[in-house]
Structures are given as structure tokens and as C-alpha cells.
Motif scaffolding. Structure first.
Motif, PDB file in Angstrom:
ATOM      1  N   LYS A 284    -124.025  87.966 121.540  1.00 48.99           N
ATOM      2  CA  LYS A 284    -124.283  88.340 120.151  1.00 48.99           C
ATOM      3  C   LYS A 284    -123.072  88.993 119.480  1.00 48.99           C
ATOM      4  CE  LYS A 284    -129.259  89.012 120.894  1.00 48.99           C
ATOM      5  NZ  LYS A 284    -130.381  89.996 120.894  1.00 48.99           N
ATOM      6  N   LYS A 285    -122.207  89.629 120.256  1.00 49.24           N
ATOM      7  CA  LYS A 285    -121.065  90.325 119.666  1.00 49.24           C
ATOM      8  C   LYS A 285    -119.737  89.646 119.980  1.00 49.24           C
ATOM      9  CE  LYS A 285    -123.326  94.848 119.557  1.00 49.24           C
ATOM     10  NZ  LYS A 285    -123.219  96.292 119.885  1.00 49.24           N
ATOM     11  N   THR A 286    -119.813  88.348 120.266  1.00 44.43           N
ATOM     12  CA  THR A 286    -118.585  87.601 120.531  1.00 44.43           C
ATOM     13  C   THR A 286    -117.700  87.605 119.295  1.00 44.43           C
ATOM     14  OG1 THR A 286    -119.760  86.142 122.054  1.00 44.43           O
ATOM     15  CG2 THR A 286    -117.631  85.390 121.242  1.00 44.43           C
ATOM     16  N   GLY A 287    -116.446  87.983 119.489  1.00 44.88           N
ATOM     17  CA  GLY A 287    -115.516  88.048 118.368  1.00 44.88           C
ATOM     18  C   GLY A 287    -114.679  86.791 118.249  1.00 44.88           C
ATOM     19  N   GLN A 288    -114.049  86.621 117.091  1.00 42.48           N
ATOM     20  CA  GLN A 288    -113.173  85.475 116.899  1.00 42.48           C
ATOM     21  C   GLN A 288    -111.927  85.653 117.753  1.00 42.48           C
ATOM     22  OE1 GLN A 288    -111.729  84.884 112.919  1.00 42.48           O
ATOM     23  NE2 GLN A 288    -111.076  82.773 113.316  1.00 42.48           N
ATOM     24  N   HIS A 289    -111.494  84.567 118.375  1.00 40.72           N
ATOM     25  CA  HIS A 289    -110.334  84.629 119.252  1.00 40.72           C
ATOM     26  C   HIS A 289    -109.066  84.874 118.440  1.00 40.72           C
ATOM     27  CE1 HIS A 289    -107.525  83.649 122.461  1.00 40.72           C
ATOM     28  NE2 HIS A 289    -108.547  83.612 123.308  1.00 40.72           N
ATOM     29  N   ALA A 290    -108.186  85.695 118.992  1.00 37.69           N
ATOM     30  CA  ALA A 290    -106.938  86.010 118.297  1.00 37.69           C
ATOM     31  C   ALA A 290    -106.049  84.782 118.143  1.00 37.69           C
ATOM     32  CB  ALA A 290    -106.182  87.100 119.063  1.00 37.69           C
ATOM     33  N   SER A 291    -106.246  83.778 119.010  1.00 34.81           N
ATOM     34  CA  SER A 291    -105.448  82.551 118.941  1.00 34.81           C
ATOM     35  C   SER A 291    -106.247  81.386 118.355  1.00 34.81           C
ATOM     36  CB  SER A 291    -104.938  82.171 120.334  1.00 34.81           C
ATOM     37  OG  SER A 291    -104.106  83.190 120.862  1.00 34.81           O
ATOM     38  N   ALA A 292    -107.275  81.704 117.580  1.00 37.14           N
ATOM     39  CA  ALA A 292    -108.132  80.653 117.025  1.00 37.14           C
ATOM     40  C   ALA A 292    -107.367  79.696 116.127  1.00 37.14           C
ATOM     41  CB  ALA A 292    -109.287  81.279 116.248  1.00 37.14           C
ATOM     42  N   ASP A 293    -106.272  80.168 115.530  1.00 34.96           N
ATOM     43  CA  ASP A 293    -105.463  79.323 114.649  1.00 34.96           C
ATOM     44  C   ASP A 293    -104.315  78.639 115.384  1.00 34.96           C
ATOM     45  OD1 ASP A 293    -107.022  80.005 112.447  1.00 34.96           O
ATOM     46  OD2 ASP A 293    -105.808  81.782 112.004  1.00 34.96           O
ATOM     47  N   SER A 294    -104.292  78.731 116.708  1.00 34.07           N
ATOM     48  CA  SER A 294    -103.250  78.073 117.489  1.00 34.07           C
ATOM     49  C   SER A 294    -103.297  76.564 117.279  1.00 34.07           C
ATOM     50  CB  SER A 294    -103.428  78.389 118.975  1.00 34.07           C
ATOM     51  OG  SER A 294    -102.632  77.533 119.775  1.00 34.07           O
ATOM     52  N   PRO A 295    -102.158  75.893 117.228  1.00 33.35           N
ATOM     53  CA  PRO A 295    -102.151  74.430 117.074  1.00 33.35           C
ATOM     54  C   PRO A 295    -102.853  73.703 118.213  1.00 33.35           C
ATOM     55  CG  PRO A 295     -99.962  75.348 116.668  1.00 33.35           C
ATOM     56  CD  PRO A 295    -100.798  76.459 117.228  1.00 33.35           C
ATOM     57  N   LEU A 296    -103.103  74.410 119.326  1.00 31.51           N
ATOM     58  CA  LEU A 296    -103.747  73.789 120.485  1.00 31.51           C
ATOM     59  C   LEU A 296    -105.123  74.379 120.771  1.00 31.51           C
ATOM     60  CD1 LEU A 296    -100.651  73.727 122.867  1.00 31.51           C
ATOM     61  CD2 LEU A 296    -101.569  71.806 121.567  1.00 31.51           C
ATOM     62  N   ALA A 297    -105.656  75.161 119.841  1.00 33.54           N
ATOM     63  CA  ALA A 297    -106.941  75.825 120.062  1.00 33.54           C
ATOM     64  C   ALA A 297    -108.026  74.818 120.400  1.00 33.54           C
ATOM     65  CB  ALA A 297    -107.340  76.631 118.835  1.00 33.54           C
ATOM     66  N   ASP A 298    -108.894  75.197 121.357  1.00 32.18           N
ATOM     67  CA  ASP A 298    -110.017  74.365 121.796  1.00 32.18           C
ATOM     68  C   ASP A 298    -109.557  73.045 122.406  1.00 32.18           C
ATOM     69  OD1 ASP A 298    -111.907  76.270 120.948  1.00 32.18           O
ATOM     70  OD2 ASP A 298    -111.822  75.487 118.902  1.00 32.18           O
ATOM     71  N   TYR A 299    -108.355  73.056 122.995  1.00 33.97           N
ATOM     72  CA  TYR A 299    -107.831  71.898 123.729  1.00 33.97           C
ATOM     73  C   TYR A 299    -107.750  70.646 122.856  1.00 33.97           C
ATOM     74  CZ  TYR A 299    -108.565  74.911 127.725  1.00 33.97           C
ATOM     75  OH  TYR A 299    -108.519  75.984 128.590  1.00 33.97           O
ATOM     76  N   GLY A 300    -107.214  70.844 121.664  1.00 32.51           N
ATOM     77  CA  GLY A 300    -106.945  69.732 120.766  1.00 32.51           C
ATOM     78  C   GLY A 300    -105.688  70.033 119.980  1.00 32.51           C
ATOM     79  N   VAL A 301    -104.989  68.995 119.561  1.00 27.49           N
ATOM     80  CA  VAL A 301    -103.762  69.182 118.775  1.00 27.49           C
ATOM     81  C   VAL A 301    -104.121  69.169 117.304  1.00 27.49           C
ATOM     82  CG1 VAL A 301    -101.488  68.258 118.220  1.00 27.49           C
ATOM     83  CG2 VAL A 301    -102.345  68.130 120.563  1.00 27.49           C
ATOM     84  N   LYS A 302    -103.749  70.222 116.616  1.00 27.47           N
ATOM     85  CA  LYS A 302    -104.073  70.350 115.200  1.00 27.47           C
ATOM     86  C   LYS A 302    -103.497  69.188 114.397  1.00 27.47           C
ATOM     87  CE  LYS A 302    -103.939  73.831 111.517  1.00 27.47           C
ATOM     88  NZ  LYS A 302    -103.431  75.183 111.142  1.00 27.47           N
ATOM     89  N   ASP A 303    -104.278  68.713 113.449  1.00 30.18           N
ATOM     90  CA  ASP A 303    -103.898  67.635 112.524  1.00 30.18           C
ATOM     91  C   ASP A 303    -103.870  66.258 113.183  1.00 30.18           C
ATOM     92  OD1 ASP A 303    -103.611  69.487 110.459  1.00 30.18           O
ATOM     93  OD2 ASP A 303    -101.492  69.834 110.924  1.00 30.18           O
ATOM     94  N   VAL A 304    -104.287  66.146 114.439  1.00 29.71           N
ATOM     95  CA  VAL A 304    -104.448  64.833 115.069  1.00 29.71           C
ATOM     96  C   VAL A 304    -105.936  64.506 115.020  1.00 29.71           C
ATOM     97  CG1 VAL A 304    -104.224  63.481 117.183  1.00 29.71           C
ATOM     98  CG2 VAL A 304    -102.452  65.142 116.560  1.00 29.71           C
ATOM     99  N   SER A 305    -106.306  63.525 114.205  1.00 33.42           N
ATOM    100  CA  SER A 305    -107.714  63.263 113.932  1.00 33.42           C
ATOM    101  C   SER A 305    -108.433  62.542 115.065  1.00 33.42           C
ATOM    102  CB  SER A 305    -107.856  62.440 112.640  1.00 33.42           C
ATOM    103  OG  SER A 305    -107.119  61.234 112.741  1.00 33.42           O
ATOM    104  N   ASP A 306    -107.744  61.721 115.808  1.00 33.92           N
ATOM    105  CA  ASP A 306    -108.366  60.988 116.906  1.00 33.92           C
ATOM    106  C   ASP A 306    -108.674  61.946 118.049  1.00 33.92           C
ATOM    107  OD1 ASP A 306    -107.992  59.376 119.640  1.00 33.92           O
ATOM    108  OD2 ASP A 306    -108.718  58.002 118.097  1.00 33.92           O
ATOM    109  N   ALA A 307    -109.960  62.115 118.396  1.00 34.80           N
ATOM    110  CA  ALA A 307    -110.362  63.102 119.399  1.00 34.80           C
ATOM    111  C   ALA A 307    -109.759  62.807 120.765  1.00 34.80           C
ATOM    112  CB  ALA A 307    -111.892  63.140 119.498  1.00 34.80           C
TER     113      ALA A 307
END
Length: 350
Positions: A284-307
Motif C-alpha cells: 500500500k505504501k510502495t513509492g515511485q522508483h527513483a529511476s522510474a525515468d531511466s531510459p531502460l526502466a522496466d526492462y525496455g528501451v525508451k522510445d522503442v515502440s516494438d515490445a
């Protein structure tokens, strides 16, 4: 079992941070004894392999998945102290680059996933190796059991940490039952992966496996009535180097394929901790990750649309960064040991 920010309060996170820092300091000293010119490159590869396999979540129950923790695998392949460092490097890369595991919870994650799994698994492994026949099959069997037990041990450790510093009011008995139950199942997957990997390496180069060093029977000679260890044979040094190089390249390519391609087919279900957290309300108190805006956040490359492409590129980058970071750390440790050996030799000759 990556603990995010907000699960554990600040004082407890700080204490686990101190514990983790102390364990890393001790492990750096211990790794000097475990690493040599042959095994230092393998340690960096082990870290990259653990990163890659952790991307391969496997289903363990309805709506739940699990992934390798890696403490047992690292400890058996390169030694317990080096193993703690391997998993810590992976957790650091995941937290900073991929927003996986909270940065304020880094001490919790290192304590739980690196220290507990390594200590428990290697203790079990050494105990089994002492009573089992001296054979490669025994090494593999001991690896399986040690890895299987290390995962529920980590679940118990998390439950204990949560009991001390959890940020939500949930009955600890419910948390313990759910965590241990699902992680016993995850431990089976961990055991299979660990046993298969250790068995494969032992089959081709048992001399590079820390946990298999007892298989190398030393030749002893009687000199002037006393038994002394015979010097190690120096046969086929070029072939040995080639074999190490082949093993390293094979391991790296395997890691890249797993992270860059196979990971796309991993289970998308939440892992054991995520599932328990959602079911029991400890998130319930999970906070936003400090690296949430990383280009590699959540194991994906930012701005690459193909999953598929996005996840594959992220995996390849992760393996590359981890092998470089790990190799740098372990070569530095190895060079420090070499410097200590030279200093000791010079002191002894004075």
C-alpha cells in the motif's frame, strides 16, 4: 523478490544498508583468496549470466511466477565471498538502470538476495559434499539441494525484516505462510537452473568451479621421509587458455541470447513477492522508483515502440553493462591480491 521502495521503513532500511555494506567489505577481502587469473574473468561472466536468467520468470502457481535469485549458483561456481559480490553487482545494475528493486531498499535486497542465499546455500552445499561420494554427480546433486533451500531461506529473511520494519499493518503469520509457501515452489526452479548450470561447467572445466575443488586430488610425494604436495602439472597451457576463452565466450553468448531473445517469452505474471504483496496488502505504501525515468526502466528501451525489440535491447544492454562492471570489480580485486602477494614476498625476503 526485489523489494521496492516503501515496503520497509527508513530505520530498518538503514540498518540493512549497514549490514550489506559490511558484508560487501568482508566479501571483497574474502574474494582476494578465492579469485585468481583463471577464475576472475569467470566471476564477471557469472554476474552477467545471473542478470540474464533473472529476466526469465517461470510460472510456479496460478497467477504467480518466479525467477532465479542466483546466490547458490554464484557461490558454488566462484566462491561464497565472490558470490555475494556477483549478486550485489546485479542488484545494483537492476536498481539504477532498470528501476527493479528500490534504491532505498538496496540494503534489504542485498541482505536478502545476496547474503542470505549465498550463506545458506554454500553452507548446505559444503555439508553435503563432505558426506557424498567424491564425484561430479555429487556436486550437481548438492547444488540442487542447496539452491532449493536458499530461496525459502530468503523468504524467511524477508518476512523477518518485514516483521521488524514493515510499513503496513498485516499479520506477520499470514505474510510468512504466503511467502514461504510460494518460494518453496520457486526454489525448485532455482534448483533446476543451478544444478544444470553447475553440472555443465563441471563437465567441461571442473578446475574452474570453486565448489568442485575437492575433486582435484593433489599428488603427494615423500621427500626426506615427509609427505609434501607435488607441484601442479603445467601440461598444455595453451589448450587450457583456449578452453577458458571458449567457456567465457559460450557463457556470454548464452547470456545475450537469454536476455535478448528468450526473455520475451518469460511469464508476465507477478513474481512471488509481488503476488504476496498484492494479496496481503503490504504494497500500500510502495513509492515511485527513483529511476522510474531511466531510459531502460522496466526492462525496455525508451522510445522503442516494438515490445520485442525494446525488451531484447534492454536485456542485451543489461548483460553488457553487468559483465563490464563485474569484470572491473573482480579484476581490481585480483590485482589487489597480486599486489599483496608481491608485498608479502618482498617482506619475507628482507
Amino acid at each position: 523478490m526485489h523489494v521496492p521502495d516503501g515496503f520497509i521503513n527508513a530505520p530498518t532500511s538503514a540498518v540493512t544498508g549497514v549490514v550489506a555494506a559490511g558484508a560487501i567489505a568482508v566479501s571483497l577481502r574474502g574474494a582476494r583468496r578465492e579469485l585468481d587469473d583463471r577464475t576472475a574473468p569467470l566471476a564477471g561472466l557469472v554476474a552477467a549470466f545471473i542478470f540474464a536468467v533473472q529476466m526469465l520468470n517461470f510460472p510456479v502457481a496460478a497467477g504467480t511466477s518466479g525467477h532465479l535469485l542466483g546466490g547458490a549458483l554464484a557461490a558454488i561456481l566462484v566462491g561464497p565471498c565472490t558470490g555475494v559480490l556477483c549478486v550485489s553487482v546485479v542488484l545494483l545494475m537492476q536498481g539504477i538502470l532498470f528501476a527493479d528493486g528500490g534504491l532505498t531498499a538496496l540494503g534489504v535486497n542485498i541482505t536478502d538476495m545476496a547474503i542470505v542465499t549465498t550463506v545458506v546455500s554454500y553452507t548446505v552445499f559444503r555439508g553435503l559434499v563432505k558426506v557424498l561420494p567424491r564425484s561430479r554427480r555429487s556436486i550437481t546433486a548438492a547444488s540442487f539441494v542447496a539452491a532449493a533451500l536458499s530461496v525459502p531461506a530468503a523468504a524467511v529473511a524477508f518476512t523477518f525484516i518485514y516483521w521488524i520494519g514493515g510499513t503496513t499493518d498485516v499479520a506477520i503469520g499470514k505474510v510468512a505462510t504466503a511467502m514461504i509457501g510460494v518460494h518453496v515452489l520457486i526454489g525448485i526452479g532455482e534448483a533446476v537452473i543451478t544444478a544444470l548450470t553447475v553440472g555443465a561447467v563441471v563437465a567441461v572445466r571442473p578446475d574452474l568451479v570453486h565448489g568442485a575443488r575437492d575433486l582435484r586430488q593433489k599428488l603427494r610425494l615423500r621427500v626426506h621421509g615427509e609427505l609434501v604436495d607435488a607441484p601442479a602439472p603445467e601440461a598444455a597451457p595453451v589448450a587450457a587458455r583456449t578452453s577458458r576463452r571458449t567457456l567465457w565466450v559460450t557463457g556470454l553468448v548464452t547470456s545475450l541470447v537469454l536476455a535478448g531473445f528468450v526473455s520475451f517469452y518469460a511469464s508476465s505474471n507477478p513474481d512471488g513477492l509481488e503476488k504476496v504483496a498484492a494479496d496481503k496488502g503490504i504494497d500500500k505504501k510502495t513509492g515511485q522508483h527513483a529511476s522510474a525515468d531511466s531510459p531502460l526502466a522496466d526492462y525496455g528501451v525508451k522510445d522503442v515502440s516494438d515490445a520485442r525489440l525494446s525488451g531484447g535491447l534492454a536485456g542485451v544492454i543489461g548483460v553488457g553493462v553487468t559483465v563490464v562492471a563485474g569484470s572491473t570489480v573482480f579484476w581490481a580485486v585480483r590485482r589487489r591480491r597480486a599486489g599483496d602477494d608481491v608485498s608479502a614476498t618482498a617482506t619475507g625476503s628482507v
